[in-house]
Design an enzyme around this catalytic site. Structure first.
Site, PDB file in Angstrom:
ATOM      1  N   HIS A 170       9.851  34.623 -18.128  1.00 28.81           N
ATOM      2  CA  HIS A 170      10.720  35.309 -17.168  1.00 28.81           C
ATOM      3  C   HIS A 170      10.247  34.961 -15.765  1.00 28.81           C
ATOM      4  O   HIS A 170       9.204  34.325 -15.583  1.00 28.81           O
ATOM      5  CB  HIS A 170      10.744  36.821 -17.410  1.00 28.81           C
ATOM      6  CG  HIS A 170       9.446  37.524 -17.178  1.00 28.81           C
ATOM      7  ND1 HIS A 170       8.289  37.226 -17.867  1.00 28.81           N
ATOM      8  CD2 HIS A 170       9.111  38.545 -16.333  1.00 28.81           C
ATOM      9  CE1 HIS A 170       7.321  38.014 -17.456  1.00 28.81           C
ATOM     10  NE2 HIS A 170       7.785  38.830 -16.524  1.00 28.81           N
ATOM     11  N   ASP A 198       4.008  36.491 -11.450  1.00 31.10           N
ATOM     12  CA  ASP A 198       2.765  36.231 -12.184  1.00 31.10           C
ATOM     13  C   ASP A 198       2.976  35.324 -13.399  1.00 31.10           C
ATOM     14  O   ASP A 198       2.017  34.991 -14.096  1.00 31.10           O
ATOM     15  CB  ASP A 198       2.072  37.544 -12.584  1.00 31.10           C
ATOM     16  CG  ASP A 198       2.961  38.494 -13.365  1.00 31.10           C
ATOM     17  OD1 ASP A 198       4.167  38.570 -13.087  1.00 31.10           O
ATOM     18  OD2 ASP A 198       2.437  39.186 -14.266  1.00 31.10           O
ATOM     19  N   HIS A 199       4.226  34.915 -13.632  1.00 31.36           N
ATOM     20  CA  HIS A 199       4.515  33.994 -14.737  1.00 31.36           C
ATOM     21  C   HIS A 199       5.057  32.647 -14.267  1.00 31.36           C
ATOM     22  O   HIS A 199       5.163  31.722 -15.077  1.00 31.36           O
ATOM     23  CB  HIS A 199       5.496  34.643 -15.722  1.00 31.36           C
ATOM     24  CG  HIS A 199       4.913  35.855 -16.388  1.00 31.36           C
ATOM     25  ND1 HIS A 199       4.444  35.865 -17.689  1.00 31.36           N
ATOM     26  CD2 HIS A 199       4.674  37.099 -15.899  1.00 31.36           C
ATOM     27  CE1 HIS A 199       3.954  37.063 -17.970  1.00 31.36           C
ATOM     28  NE2 HIS A 199       4.088  37.825 -16.909  1.00 31.36           N
ATOM     29  N   HIS A 223       9.245  36.773 -13.095  1.00 32.39           N
ATOM     30  CA  HIS A 223       8.287  37.516 -12.266  1.00 32.39           C
ATOM     31  C   HIS A 223       7.176  36.548 -11.822  1.00 32.39           C
ATOM     32  O   HIS A 223       6.755  35.676 -12.580  1.00 32.39           O
ATOM     33  CB  HIS A 223       7.703  38.701 -13.046  1.00 32.39           C
ATOM     34  CG  HIS A 223       8.657  39.863 -13.131  1.00 32.39           C
ATOM     35  ND1 HIS A 223       8.577  40.824 -14.104  1.00 32.39           N
ATOM     36  CD2 HIS A 223       9.714  40.207 -12.338  1.00 32.39           C
ATOM     37  CE1 HIS A 223       9.543  41.719 -13.903  1.00 32.39           C
ATOM     38  NE2 HIS A 223      10.246  41.367 -12.854  1.00 32.39           N
ATOM     39  N   HIS A 252      -2.596  40.378 -20.904  1.00 36.79           N
ATOM     40  CA  HIS A 252      -1.749  40.867 -19.808  1.00 36.79           C
ATOM     41  C   HIS A 252      -2.128  42.311 -19.467  1.00 36.79           C
ATOM     42  O   HIS A 252      -1.267  43.189 -19.274  1.00 36.79           O
ATOM     43  CB  HIS A 252      -0.257  40.747 -20.177  1.00 36.79           C
ATOM     44  CG  HIS A 252       0.672  40.779 -18.992  1.00 36.79           C
ATOM     45  ND1 HIS A 252       1.195  41.942 -18.492  1.00 36.79           N
ATOM     46  CD2 HIS A 252       1.175  39.797 -18.218  1.00 36.79           C
ATOM     47  CE1 HIS A 252       1.991  41.666 -17.465  1.00 36.79           C
ATOM     48  NE2 HIS A 252       1.990  40.366 -17.274  1.00 36.79           N
ATOM     49  N   ASP A 269       6.689  39.394 -20.917  1.00 37.92           N
ATOM     50  CA  ASP A 269       6.354  40.816 -20.949  1.00 37.92           C
ATOM     51  C   ASP A 269       7.493  41.562 -21.650  1.00 37.92           C
ATOM     52  O   ASP A 269       8.619  41.109 -21.594  1.00 37.92           O
ATOM     53  CB  ASP A 269       6.217  41.357 -19.533  1.00 37.92           C
ATOM     54  CG  ASP A 269       5.204  40.589 -18.685  1.00 37.92           C
ATOM     55  OD1 ASP A 269       4.469  39.751 -19.216  1.00 37.92           O
ATOM     56  OD2 ASP A 269       5.170  40.819 -17.473  1.00 37.92           O
ATOM     57  N   HIS A 326      12.617  43.765 -20.587  1.00 37.44           N
ATOM     58  CA  HIS A 326      11.643  43.876 -19.501  1.00 37.44           C
ATOM     59  C   HIS A 326      12.295  44.124 -18.136  1.00 37.44           C
ATOM     60  O   HIS A 326      11.696  43.858 -17.099  1.00 37.44           O
ATOM     61  CB  HIS A 326      10.805  42.587 -19.488  1.00 37.44           C
ATOM     62  CG  HIS A 326       9.662  42.599 -18.538  1.00 37.44           C
ATOM     63  ND1 HIS A 326       8.739  43.619 -18.473  1.00 37.44           N
ATOM     64  CD2 HIS A 326       9.282  41.692 -17.587  1.00 37.44           C
ATOM     65  CE1 HIS A 326       7.849  43.346 -17.524  1.00 37.44           C
ATOM     66  NE2 HIS A 326       8.159  42.197 -16.967  1.00 37.44           N
TER      67      HIS A 326
END
Ligand SMILES: [Zn+2]
Length: 303
Positions: free
Chosen positions: A62, A66-67, A64, A270, A212, A142
């Site tokens: 996805h 941090d990914h 976000h 995570h 996530d 998510h």
């Protein structure tokens, strides 16, 4: 056959000492695949001794930060290193727009072919296939478009029982036996039996990635019997209200998914930056599913 899952980063959004953003490197036979690409992934890959150029395809769960925030640096470094072979990125919608904007404002023209395949999956489906592996995407829950991935190693040819092979057997007859077919004579009768002359090869290994997501039981059907399931455990049960508010899972919930899906092993990661280590998460998860391990950075799971 080799199937390795290297944990490159297993932290969550906020910086935590010693933990980096999400990324895993899969080495399946000679091929390398990257799963998620959080900030700093290229540094982590180099620090851990991996090649950036060997990566064939990148699978993003996805958008976000941090990914995905490591993507810009990684695709640029590959170019500066002289990459010529094509690169594939699979992702929910939006990553192409981000990359094109970055290339435009920095006046970047890549010297290799970059193909971005965007999808918003509502059910499990095959998204990538090569000689080693089938990769399926499946929906997670998510708050934004998010998908998990299932990597299934392809079955290898049957193994010949060499001691039983007739000395005058022809090459094309061996090829048939390895493909699982009986060799027939001119009258249609079995000349060489696949059951007699070959063994079944070991079953292909499988790995599933769920990050996530909030607790989402639909996942169970998609990850049945995998050799290794990575499931996010951002929180503990004692902080469940935060898990619900932020669309994440607790250690107990991840372990319930693992138990219901009869997976071989669960890897958890995570973790929120509020937790200093994996101890409490492991304790909570192992009460539900004993074969749980921490996806600490640098760890290698050999399937
Ligand atoms: Zn997220």
């Amino acid at each position: 056959m080799a199937f390795e899952v290297h944990i490159i980063g297993s932290g969550s959004a906020l910086p935590a000492k010693g933990r980096h953003h999400s990324a895993q490197l899969l080495k399946i036979n000679q091929s390398h695949y990257l799963v998620d690409c959080g900030e700093g992934t290229q540094f982590r890959l180099v620090t851990l001794g991996h090649s950036l150029l060997k990566i064939t395809a990148i699978f993003i769960s996805h958008l976000h930060g941090d990914h995905i925030l490591g993507l810009f640096g990684l695709v640029s470094s590959m170019d500066m290193m002289g990459r010529k072979k094509p690169l594939f990125i699979f992702s929910p919608p939006g990553v192409a727009e981000l990359l094109v904007s970055y290339f435009r404002v920095t006046n970047t023209v890549l010297g290799y072919e970059l193909t971005v395949k965007e999808m918003d999956v509502s059910e499990k489906r095959l998204v990538y296939e090569d000689a080693n592996v089938n990769v399926f995407a499946f929906p997670l829950k998510h708050g934004v478009s998010t998908q998990g991935y299932l990597f299934q190693e392809k079955a290898t040819p049957r193994n010949l029982i060499k001691a039983k092979l007739p000395p005058d057997i022809k090459i094309q007859e061996i090829v048939k036996l390895k493909a699982g077919e009986n060799v027939l004579d001119e009258n249609g009768k079995i000349k060489y039996s696949v059951e007699d002359l070959t063994h079944l090869p070991p079953a292909g290994k499988s790995y599933a990635y769920c990050s996530d997501t909030e607790y989402f039981e639909n996942v169970v059907a998609h990850v049945q019997h995998v050799d290794l399931l990575f499931h996010e455990t951002t929180y503990l049960e004692m902080h469940k209200e935060k898990a619900i508010k932020n669309n994440h899972s607790t250690a107990k919930e991840a372990a319930m998914i693992a138990r219901m899906a009869h997976v071989q092993k669960l890897a958890i990661g995570h973790l929120s930056s509020r937790y200093a280590d994996f101890d409490a998460h492991l304790e909570e998860a192992q009460k539900e599913f004993a074969n749980t391990e921490a996806a600490t950075e640098g760890k290698v799971f050999i399937l």
